[in-house]
Scaffold this motif. Structure first.
Motif, PDB file in Angstrom:
ATOM      1  N   GLU A  22       0.852  -1.187   0.000  1.00 23.47           N
ATOM      2  CA  GLU A  22       0.000   0.000   0.000  1.00 23.47           C
ATOM      3  C   GLU A  22       0.888   1.237   0.000  1.00 23.47           C
ATOM      4  OE1 GLU A  22      -2.240  -0.829   3.581  1.00 23.47           O
ATOM      5  OE2 GLU A  22      -0.864   0.360   4.795  1.00 23.47           O
ATOM      6  N   ILE A  23       0.448   2.253  -0.755  1.00 16.57           N
ATOM      7  CA  ILE A  23       1.168   3.527  -0.774  1.00 16.57           C
ATOM      8  C   ILE A  23       0.580   4.385   0.351  1.00 16.57           C
ATOM      9  CG2 ILE A  23       1.756   5.575  -2.125  1.00 16.57           C
ATOM     10  CD1 ILE A  23       2.947   2.991  -3.293  1.00 16.57           C
ATOM     11  N   ALA A  24       1.431   4.773   1.301  1.00 16.22           N
ATOM     12  CA  ALA A  24       0.969   5.538   2.462  1.00 16.22           C
ATOM     13  C   ALA A  24       1.750   6.842   2.551  1.00 16.22           C
ATOM     14  CB  ALA A  24       1.156   4.723   3.735  1.00 16.22           C
ATOM     15  N   GLU A  25       1.164   7.773   3.268  1.00 20.55           N
ATOM     16  CA  GLU A  25       1.809   9.065   3.512  1.00 20.55           C
ATOM     17  C   GLU A  25       2.360   9.024   4.934  1.00 20.55           C
ATOM     18  OE1 GLU A  25       1.184  13.300   1.661  1.00 20.55           O
ATOM     19  OE2 GLU A  25       1.180  11.296   0.826  1.00 20.55           O
ATOM     20  N   ARG A  26       3.616   9.428   5.100  1.00 19.30           N
ATOM     21  CA  ARG A  26       4.184   9.448   6.454  1.00 19.30           C
ATOM     22  C   ARG A  26       4.934  10.757   6.650  1.00 19.30           C
ATOM     23  NH1 ARG A  26       7.343   3.864   7.941  1.00 19.30           N
ATOM     24  NH2 ARG A  26       5.722   2.362   7.343  1.00 19.30           N
ATOM     25  N   PRO A  27       5.090  11.195   7.921  1.00 15.29           N
ATOM     26  CA  PRO A  27       5.913  12.379   8.170  1.00 15.29           C
ATOM     27  C   PRO A  27       7.385  12.078   7.896  1.00 15.29           C
ATOM     28  CG  PRO A  27       5.141  11.419  10.244  1.00 15.29           C
ATOM     29  CD  PRO A  27       4.478  10.648   9.140  1.00 15.29           C
ATOM     30  N   ILE A  28       8.118  13.066   7.412  1.00 18.14           N
ATOM     31  CA  ILE A  28       9.578  12.936   7.246  1.00 18.14           C
ATOM     32  C   ILE A  28      10.196  13.365   8.573  1.00 18.14           C
ATOM     33  CG2 ILE A  28      11.617  13.739   5.983  1.00 18.14           C
ATOM     34  CD1 ILE A  28       9.636  14.581   3.708  1.00 18.14           C
ATOM     35  N   SER A  29      10.953  12.464   9.212  1.00 23.28           N
ATOM     36  CA  SER A  29      11.511  12.807  10.525  1.00 23.28           C
ATOM     37  C   SER A  29      12.989  13.171  10.412  1.00 23.28           C
ATOM     38  CB  SER A  29      11.276  11.663  11.500  1.00 23.28           C
ATOM     39  OG  SER A  29      11.692  10.460  10.934  1.00 23.28           O
ATOM     40  N   GLU A  30      13.563  13.561  11.539  1.00 22.86           N
ATOM     41  CA  GLU A  30      14.977  13.976  11.595  1.00 22.86           C
ATOM     42  C   GLU A  30      15.841  12.777  11.973  1.00 22.86           C
ATOM     43  OE1 GLU A  30      16.371  16.889  10.889  1.00 22.86           O
ATOM     44  OE2 GLU A  30      14.453  17.816  10.382  1.00 22.86           O
ATOM     45  N   PRO A  31      17.047  12.686  11.435  1.00 17.63           N
ATOM     46  CA  PRO A  31      17.913  11.557  11.787  1.00 17.63           C
ATOM     47  C   PRO A  31      18.370  11.621  13.244  1.00 17.63           C
ATOM     48  CG  PRO A  31      19.067  13.113  10.354  1.00 17.63           C
ATOM     49  CD  PRO A  31      17.643  13.577  10.431  1.00 17.63           C
ATOM     50  N   ASP A  32      18.426  10.448  13.872  1.00 14.77           N
ATOM     51  CA  ASP A  32      18.971  10.320  15.228  1.00 14.77           C
ATOM     52  C   ASP A  32      20.498  10.374  15.171  1.00 14.77           C
ATOM     53  OD1 ASP A  32      16.504  10.105  16.442  1.00 14.77           O
ATOM     54  OD2 ASP A  32      16.504   7.904  16.455  1.00 14.77           O
ATOM     55  N   ALA A  33      21.110  10.374  16.353  1.00 13.13           N
ATOM     56  CA  ALA A  33      22.573  10.332  16.451  1.00 13.13           C
ATOM     57  C   ALA A  33      23.102   9.113  15.692  1.00 13.13           C
ATOM     58  CB  ALA A  33      22.996  10.272  17.909  1.00 13.13           C
ATOM     59  N   GLY A  34      24.152   9.329  14.909  1.00 14.00           N
ATOM     60  CA  GLY A  34      24.763   8.216  14.185  1.00 14.00           C
ATOM     61  C   GLY A  34      24.020   7.798  12.934  1.00 14.00           C
ATOM     62  N   GLN A  35      23.002   8.561  12.549  1.00 16.57           N
ATOM     63  CA  GLN A  35      22.225   8.243  11.348  1.00 16.57           C
ATOM     64  C   GLN A  35      22.322   9.376  10.337  1.00 16.57           C
ATOM     65  OE1 GLN A  35      18.136   7.858  12.599  1.00 16.57           O
ATOM     66  NE2 GLN A  35      18.283   5.623  12.729  1.00 16.57           N
ATOM     67  N   VAL A  36      21.996   9.044   9.090  1.00 13.59           N
ATOM     68  CA  VAL A  36      21.755  10.085   8.090  1.00 13.59           C
ATOM     69  C   VAL A  36      20.366   9.858   7.508  1.00 13.59           C
ATOM     70  CG1 VAL A  36      24.208  10.245   7.478  1.00 13.59           C
ATOM     71  CG2 VAL A  36      22.691   8.782   6.113  1.00 13.59           C
ATOM     72  N   ARG A  37      19.785  10.935   6.979  1.00 14.06           N
ATOM     73  CA  ARG A  37      18.543  10.801   6.206  1.00 14.06           C
ATOM     74  C   ARG A  37      18.919  10.854   4.728  1.00 14.06           C
ATOM     75  NH1 ARG A  37      14.699  15.218   7.721  1.00 14.06           N
ATOM     76  NH2 ARG A  37      15.699  16.410   6.077  1.00 14.06           N
ATOM     77  N   ILE A  38      18.407   9.898   3.972  1.00 12.82           N
ATOM     78  CA  ILE A  38      18.725   9.788   2.545  1.00 12.82           C
ATOM     79  C   ILE A  38      17.488  10.131   1.730  1.00 12.82           C
ATOM     80  CG2 ILE A  38      19.417   8.204   0.693  1.00 12.82           C
ATOM     81  CD1 ILE A  38      20.807   6.517   2.912  1.00 12.82           C
ATOM     82  N   LYS A  39      17.657  11.032   0.761  1.00  9.57           N
ATOM     83  CA  LYS A  39      16.602  11.252  -0.233  1.00  9.57           C
ATOM     84  C   LYS A  39      16.781  10.146  -1.267  1.00  9.57           C
ATOM     85  CE  LYS A  39      14.623  14.943  -3.149  1.00  9.57           C
ATOM     86  NZ  LYS A  39      13.658  14.000  -3.678  1.00  9.57           N
ATOM     87  N   VAL A  40      15.867   9.189  -1.243  1.00  9.18           N
ATOM     88  CA  VAL A  40      16.024   7.998  -2.075  1.00  9.18           C
ATOM     89  C   VAL A  40      15.749   8.353  -3.538  1.00  9.18           C
ATOM     90  CG1 VAL A  40      15.251   5.622  -2.469  1.00  9.18           C
ATOM     91  CG2 VAL A  40      15.312   6.542  -0.140  1.00  9.18           C
TER      92      VAL A  40
END
Ligand SMILES: [Zn+2]
Length: 342
Positions: A22-40
């Motif tokens: 299913e295609i769902a809408e979700r909030p974009i969150s901020e990365p935690d310590a030691g993580q990165v957020r990737i624009k896929v």
């Protein structure tokens, strides 16, 4: 950790075992310590996504976003991240993280970490517009590869590349690649570039010309001939890499191994491989499983592909058509790797 939403994104998720995408809408969150957020930008659709789709592993938490062949751009770095920066092209493959503290990690064997995380299984993967990844899972993508080319190399590519380069086969040895599909079409190319005598094994004659074009020296049609006997006529295989998830076909090839030969299993079928003890004892044969590799090995894979021209053959689908892309992958008719684009 607090996560602050900075907008919304589309994800393709499985809400419970056996459910449809299913295609769902979700909030974009901020990365935690030691993580990165990737624009896929791209994510490969792999046969192992069946683990999430059908709930084969009982510990998977739902809803879950599959996808472990992710290519994109770092969009935000979390606290404490120093070696990676926003705007950098990165990938994430099957190896989704390790603890760095267990017995295997302390010996440098991160691939076999006791607490290894698998992308898109332990946490949400690449079937979405943005994903979070721990830094130890990141792979830099070289400029010579596009996003859709890099994505399948992060699992199908590294799996065949790494399994072959660790198989013990030497240049000139007879190496057979079973299955001319998502993994096999890459396996044939790598085997050729590694300098092996390459036998490609497929069902039917229709893949013969393509297998030769990809670098096979010999094509063996396992429907028209006894493939194990054909390998014996060539002297017996040093290594057979079994890529098609078909345990019966794998079992039938064991007698094609030469002395000290090894069947390396990378196609993740769920039924049993059948072998008798004497098949293994006489000639000291081995059966070994192999799963992908570390992000460092993925980096080697991508660089090798730039250097040698090895490329995946792909069919692309937009994220909105994930369900269709998955069915196409399962059909076995895709040529050869299905890739979602965002
Ligand atoms: Zn560990």
């Amino acid at each position: 950790m607090t996560s602050v939403a900075v907008g919304t994104m589309k994800v393709a998720q499985i809400s419970k075992p056996g459910a449809d995408f299913e295609i769902a809408e979700r909030p974009i969150s901020e990365p935690d310590a030691g993580q990165v957020r990737i624009k896929v930008k791209a994510c490969g659709v792999c046969h192992s996504d069946v683990f999430v789709k059908e709930g084969v592993l009982p510990w998977i938490q739902y809803p879950r976003v599959p996808g472990h062949e992710v290519a994109g751009i770092i969009d935000e770095v979390g606290p404490g991240v120093t070696a990676w920066e926003s705007g950098q092209r990165v990938g994430v493959g099957w190896h989704g993280g390790h603890d760095g503290t267990c017995r295997e990690c302390r010996r440098g064997d991160f691939r076999n970490c006791r607490n290894v995380k698998v992308t898109g299984i332990s946490y949400d993967g690449g079937y979405q517009q943005y994903m979070m990844a721990p830094v130890e899972a990141l792979v830099p993508i070289p400029a010579g590869l596009s996003d859709v080319e890099a994505a399948p190399l992060l699992d199908a590519g590294i799996t065949t590349y790494n399994a072959l380069r660790n198989s013990g086969a030497m240049p000139g040895d007879l190496v057979a690649v079973q299955g001319i599909g998502g993994l096999g079409h890459l396996g044939v190319q790598f085997a050729n570039k590694f300098g092996y005598n390459v036998a490609a094994i497929g069902r039917g004659s229709e893949n013969a010309a393509l297998a030769k074009k990809l670098g096979a020296h010999v094509y063996i049609d396992s429907q028209a001939t006894n493939a194990a006997q054909e390998l014996q006529k060539l002297g017996g295989a040093s290594v057979i890499i079994a890529t098609a998830p078909n345990s019966k076909a794998m079992s039938a090839l064991i007698n094609g191994l030469g002395p000290n030969g090894k069947l390396v299993v990378v196609g993740a079928a769920l039924d049993s491989i059948e072998v008798t003890p004497s098949q293994l004892i006489f000639g000291s044969k081995t059966i070994q499983g192999w799963a992908a590799g570390t992000p460092a090995a993925s980096e080697d894979t991508l660089k090798f592909c730039v250097l040698t021209g090895v490329r995946p053959m792909i069919e692309t689908y937009p994220l909105e058509r994930t369900a269709e892309a998955y069915v196409r992958m399962l059909s076995g008719k895709a040529e050869f790797r299905v890739v979602l684009t965002m």
